[in-house]
Design a protein around this motif. Sequence first.
Motif, PDB file in Angstrom:
ATOM      1  N   ARG A 107       1.847  38.488  17.192  1.00  0.00           N
ATOM      2  CA  ARG A 107       1.394  37.143  16.823  1.00  0.00           C
ATOM      3  C   ARG A 107       2.611  36.261  16.626  1.00  0.00           C
ATOM      4  O   ARG A 107       3.564  36.634  15.928  1.00  0.00           O
ATOM      5  CB  ARG A 107       0.549  37.155  15.548  1.00  0.00           C
ATOM      6  CG  ARG A 107      -0.814  37.804  15.690  1.00  0.00           C
ATOM      7  CD  ARG A 107      -1.609  37.597  14.407  1.00  0.00           C
ATOM      8  NE  ARG A 107      -2.959  38.123  14.530  1.00  0.00           N
ATOM      9  CZ  ARG A 107      -3.320  39.366  14.210  1.00  0.00           C
ATOM     10  NH1 ARG A 107      -2.393  40.224  13.756  1.00  0.00           N
ATOM     11  NH2 ARG A 107      -4.553  39.760  14.352  1.00  0.00           N
ATOM     12  N   LEU A 108       2.546  35.052  17.225  1.00  0.00           N
ATOM     13  CA  LEU A 108       3.592  34.058  17.017  1.00  0.00           C
ATOM     14  C   LEU A 108       3.265  33.246  15.776  1.00  0.00           C
ATOM     15  O   LEU A 108       2.139  32.750  15.624  1.00  0.00           O
ATOM     16  CB  LEU A 108       3.719  33.132  18.230  1.00  0.00           C
ATOM     17  CG  LEU A 108       4.474  33.661  19.452  1.00  0.00           C
ATOM     18  CD1 LEU A 108       4.417  32.646  20.589  1.00  0.00           C
ATOM     19  CD2 LEU A 108       5.922  33.967  19.086  1.00  0.00           C
ATOM     20  N   VAL A 162       5.828  39.095  26.001  1.00  0.00           N
ATOM     21  CA  VAL A 162       5.258  40.373  26.450  1.00  0.00           C
ATOM     22  C   VAL A 162       6.321  41.199  27.164  1.00  0.00           C
ATOM     23  O   VAL A 162       6.508  42.414  26.914  1.00  0.00           O
ATOM     24  CB  VAL A 162       4.033  40.117  27.353  1.00  0.00           C
ATOM     25  CG1 VAL A 162       3.594  41.420  28.033  1.00  0.00           C
ATOM     26  CG2 VAL A 162       2.889  39.534  26.533  1.00  0.00           C
ATOM     27  N   GLU A 217      -1.552  40.640  26.185  1.00  0.00           N
ATOM     28  CA  GLU A 217      -1.095  41.257  27.440  1.00  0.00           C
ATOM     29  C   GLU A 217      -2.326  41.464  28.326  1.00  0.00           C
ATOM     30  O   GLU A 217      -3.301  42.106  27.928  1.00  0.00           O
ATOM     31  CB  GLU A 217      -0.419  42.611  27.161  1.00  0.00           C
ATOM     32  CG  GLU A 217       0.087  43.277  28.448  1.00  0.00           C
ATOM     33  CD  GLU A 217       0.681  44.659  28.180  1.00  0.00           C
ATOM     34  OE1 GLU A 217       1.232  45.260  29.086  1.00  0.00           O
ATOM     35  OE2 GLU A 217       0.559  45.122  27.013  1.00  0.00           O
ATOM     36  N   ALA A 235       2.606  28.514  22.393  1.00  0.00           N
ATOM     37  CA  ALA A 235       2.323  29.950  22.420  1.00  0.00           C
ATOM     38  C   ALA A 235       2.003  30.426  23.830  1.00  0.00           C
ATOM     39  O   ALA A 235       2.458  31.503  24.272  1.00  0.00           O
ATOM     40  CB  ALA A 235       1.181  30.281  21.471  1.00  0.00           C
ATOM     41  N   ASN A 236       1.237  29.658  24.571  1.00  0.00           N
ATOM     42  CA  ASN A 236       0.912  30.025  25.949  1.00  0.00           C
ATOM     43  C   ASN A 236       2.163  30.040  26.826  1.00  0.00           C
ATOM     44  O   ASN A 236       2.331  30.893  27.714  1.00  0.00           O
ATOM     45  CB  ASN A 236      -0.119  29.067  26.532  1.00  0.00           C
ATOM     46  CG  ASN A 236      -1.495  29.272  25.915  1.00  0.00           C
ATOM     47  OD1 ASN A 236      -1.804  30.385  25.477  1.00  0.00           O
ATOM     48  ND2 ASN A 236      -2.307  28.219  25.895  1.00  0.00           N
ATOM     49  N   HIS A 278      -0.646  32.348  16.455  1.00  0.00           N
ATOM     50  CA  HIS A 278      -1.287  32.441  17.754  1.00  0.00           C
ATOM     51  C   HIS A 278      -1.063  33.840  18.321  1.00  0.00           C
ATOM     52  O   HIS A 278       0.071  34.350  18.335  1.00  0.00           O
ATOM     53  CB  HIS A 278      -0.711  31.397  18.718  1.00  0.00           C
ATOM     54  CG  HIS A 278      -0.847  29.996  18.226  1.00  0.00           C
ATOM     55  ND1 HIS A 278      -1.977  29.244  18.412  1.00  0.00           N
ATOM     56  CD2 HIS A 278       0.024  29.213  17.514  1.00  0.00           C
ATOM     57  CE1 HIS A 278      -1.811  28.060  17.865  1.00  0.00           C
ATOM     58  NE2 HIS A 278      -0.592  28.011  17.307  1.00  0.00           N
ATOM     59  N   ASP A 279      -2.129  34.505  18.770  1.00  0.00           N
ATOM     60  CA  ASP A 279      -2.020  35.862  19.330  1.00  0.00           C
ATOM     61  C   ASP A 279      -1.291  35.825  20.670  1.00  0.00           C
ATOM     62  O   ASP A 279      -1.508  34.911  21.495  1.00  0.00           O
ATOM     63  CB  ASP A 279      -3.401  36.459  19.521  1.00  0.00           C
ATOM     64  CG  ASP A 279      -4.085  36.740  18.186  1.00  0.00           C
ATOM     65  OD1 ASP A 279      -3.362  36.825  17.170  1.00  0.00           O
ATOM     66  OD2 ASP A 279      -5.334  36.859  18.162  1.00  0.00           O
ATOM     67  N   VAL A 280      -0.436  36.873  20.879  1.00  0.00           N
ATOM     68  CA  VAL A 280       0.223  37.063  22.179  1.00  0.00           C
ATOM     69  C   VAL A 280      -0.535  38.183  22.895  1.00  0.00           C
ATOM     70  O   VAL A 280      -0.573  39.336  22.434  1.00  0.00           O
ATOM     71  CB  VAL A 280       1.716  37.431  22.020  1.00  0.00           C
ATOM     72  CG1 VAL A 280       2.351  37.652  23.395  1.00  0.00           C
ATOM     73  CG2 VAL A 280       2.440  36.350  21.250  1.00  0.00           C
ATOM     74  N   THR A 286      -3.453  42.894  22.420  1.00  0.00           N
ATOM     75  CA  THR A 286      -2.657  42.002  21.583  1.00  0.00           C
ATOM     76  C   THR A 286      -1.398  42.755  21.171  1.00  0.00           C
ATOM     77  O   THR A 286      -1.460  43.782  20.472  1.00  0.00           O
ATOM     78  CB  THR A 286      -3.441  41.560  20.344  1.00  0.00           C
ATOM     79  OG1 THR A 286      -4.630  40.888  20.758  1.00  0.00           O
ATOM     80  CG2 THR A 286      -2.607  40.650  19.475  1.00  0.00           C
ATOM     81  N   SER A 320       4.233  33.243  25.905  1.00  0.00           N
ATOM     82  CA  SER A 320       3.546  34.538  25.872  1.00  0.00           C
ATOM     83  C   SER A 320       4.071  35.523  26.922  1.00  0.00           C
ATOM     84  O   SER A 320       4.301  36.715  26.633  1.00  0.00           O
ATOM     85  CB  SER A 320       2.033  34.333  26.047  1.00  0.00           C
ATOM     86  OG  SER A 320       1.777  33.729  27.307  1.00  0.00           O
ATOM     87  N   ASP A 321       4.284  35.063  28.139  1.00  0.00           N
ATOM     88  CA  ASP A 321       4.763  35.980  29.188  1.00  0.00           C
ATOM     89  C   ASP A 321       6.151  36.534  28.845  1.00  0.00           C
ATOM     90  O   ASP A 321       6.428  37.749  28.985  1.00  0.00           O
ATOM     91  CB  ASP A 321       4.813  35.259  30.530  1.00  0.00           C
ATOM     92  CG  ASP A 321       3.413  34.968  31.068  1.00  0.00           C
ATOM     93  OD1 ASP A 321       2.454  35.617  30.596  1.00  0.00           O
ATOM     94  OD2 ASP A 321       3.283  34.075  31.929  1.00  0.00           O
TER      95      ASP A 321
END
Length: 793
Positions: free
Chosen positions: A180-181, A57, A136, A49-50, A132-134, A177, A53-54
């Motif tokens: 979510r993934l 977004v 910004e 997820a990390n 997992h939250d994404v 946020t 994430s970019d």
Amino acid sequence: MQTIRLQLRFLLPLIAVVIATAYLVLPLVDGVTLRWFSRDLDSRGAVVANALSDSVVEAVRSNRLRQLEKLFDRAVQDERLFAIGLCSPDGRLLVRTPAFPADLNCFDALQISAKRDPRLLLNGGPVHLAMHDVIEQPHSAPAAEAASDAASGASAAEDGASATAASDAASQLPPVTIGRLVLLHDLSFIEKRSQDTRRYLVGLIAVLGFVMALITMVVAQLSWRGWVNGVRALLRGEGIISPITGGGNSMASVELQPFAADLRERLRDLEDEYRRMQGPEADWSADRLHKLLMTQLRGDQVIVVSNREPYIHERRKDGSIVVKRPASGLVTAVEPVMRACSGTWIAHGSGSADRDVVDSHDHVAVPPGHDDYQLRRLWLTPEEEQGYYFGFANEGLWPLCHVAHVRPVFRESDWETYKAVNQRFADAVVAESRSDDPVVLVQDYHFALLPAMVREKLPQATILTFWHIPWPNPESFGICPWRREILQGMLGSTILGFHTRFHCKNFIETVDRFLEARIEHEHSTISFREDETLVEAYPISIEWPGDDIVASWPSVADARRIVRERLNLHPDTTLAVGVDRFDYTKGIIERLNAVERLLEKHPEWIERFVFVQVAAPTRSSLEEYRTFQERVERLTLRINERFGRTGYQPVHLLAQHHDTHAVNELFRAADMCIVTSLHDGMNLVSKEFVAARDDEQGVLILSRFAGAAREMTEALIVNPYHVEETADALHRAATMPAAEQRARMASLRATVREFNVFRWAGRMLTDAGRWRLKARVDARVARYREAAEKQGL
């Protein structure tokens, strides 16, 4: 077949335990493994997820969601990642990979991920679901654009300040946020690894079970063989097999020691039961003892050696001579044996008229009027009597062997006198012997050196030494400066007897501590300097009164009337008696304290309870005994002053010698007899009281520290040091119903009657007969071998 059954007894429970262990452990291992992998998948999902994430977004802000589909397709190529989906903050499914379940919405995914076990069952198998939250961050596009616009519409100085302020404002914005993934991890690899773990674990348990079963079978086989060989040896009378003598093993030898002791005890019980089943003719009596002497000992001469003589001749003031029986448990026990066996009794002549009645060889026939045996008297000077009897024997050995908290005194001069007197008595035994192998009965602690002295002059003699007092533990006996000489003297005996097995054990341990001797514990024998000594327990007793003696007694009613009139007591008075010598080992002070406590706790017994203490003076020349007598007299006076009333005295102290008739009269008149010895080999007073109560009434209160307590269990057993317990026993005895008294007394009388003094002597003489027969057989074999060697055979 027996071995297989024995092995199955071990194997079947072992197999059951192994199966149960596997049954319980496998689910536990599966659960632990699943939790470990779940945590690992959560950690891997957070990393994925990390990493995404970019990109997520940027794609969401630029509305390029199709690029995310390609990105997610590349990500799910990982073997453990099954599918990926992206949910908007309002719960819409924005992007998903082809394998993502069509019926799974974002709301359901959120609920499943919140569970403790977030598994989802699909057609292809279970998957692990994680959300997992994404996020910004504040420096993202909107804040940057605001800062750029502010900078383009201002002057240079103002532009810089405005741009800085806009940038600070953007950095203070909270994270946003944007989605979510949803990650679905394949759990099939976990199942494969769990199966591998199960196989390894089952294999390990099986191997351990097999090794344990193999060890169990080997140990069972060896143990069974050792036990069988050991028991067979015991039944053959060979004792416990040792690893050196063959057939057994050391473990079996150790394990069979308690069994051997129990077996010997049971064989003795069976022997006793067999003798009882033979009928009245099998009871031990004087006639039976005489027949035993004539058969097993072939009529061999019996010689008794003791310090105290069985009959004392005293001269009265008017010049006449009277015969007295001394107050001695030894005389009470041994004198009937001598009447049955005849022979010679060697003792110190201490009476004032003893010299006047002996012949030229210092002999006198006794008992007077019956002349059953000869009494040989030896004369000691006052110096010899002081050093040998009062000194070493009674200031040294007596307190040493009794745990009565009196310090023993050992003087070199007393020891030298003790040795000299022992030698004189040993010379008298040799002089009185008509053959080279008499039966010599050595009595008590006055003659510890005599057995070896007699053995030196008469090697073929059968020497039976009986120690009438307790034997201390090795630490206590080690106080004696001449401990080795005493032990060596006693080991000149063929048979060494004590009252209890506990005293036998103490003696054997003492020899083991201080002498180099070979000890066979299973046979209770000690080999020292080529001589073998049997150490055995022979509980001493009294002669059971015959019908003619009982007929001469006053009735119980007459005895009660006579004694109460003599002491000026009320007819209904509850009477307790104690009969002892004035000796600190007899617990006289302790029983007086108990009487005092009884009257304190139960004042209703005042004027209704009386205690009569008969205390024959003894060894009055010793300070310890004089001091003790004074203490008893002061305590008696204090109790009488405290609880006495007009015409009532709770304690009557009769400090004088009482003959057998007077003591028996007291026993028959009493409601209870108190024996509170602090340490006693046997104590025959308790048995004499029981023998006197043919009405089967009366209660015996007996110290647990007297040897008689091991046989007379129906008595009220007390700890004389515990004043409260003894006082309670007095109250219980005084209030005991007649039926309970009858039941207890009947059992006590049966015990004393069966285990009488003739049985005591018979057991010793029977063992002596066996040893003499063995010695004669060994001598014949030795002569035969010697003759054969001379003839060259």
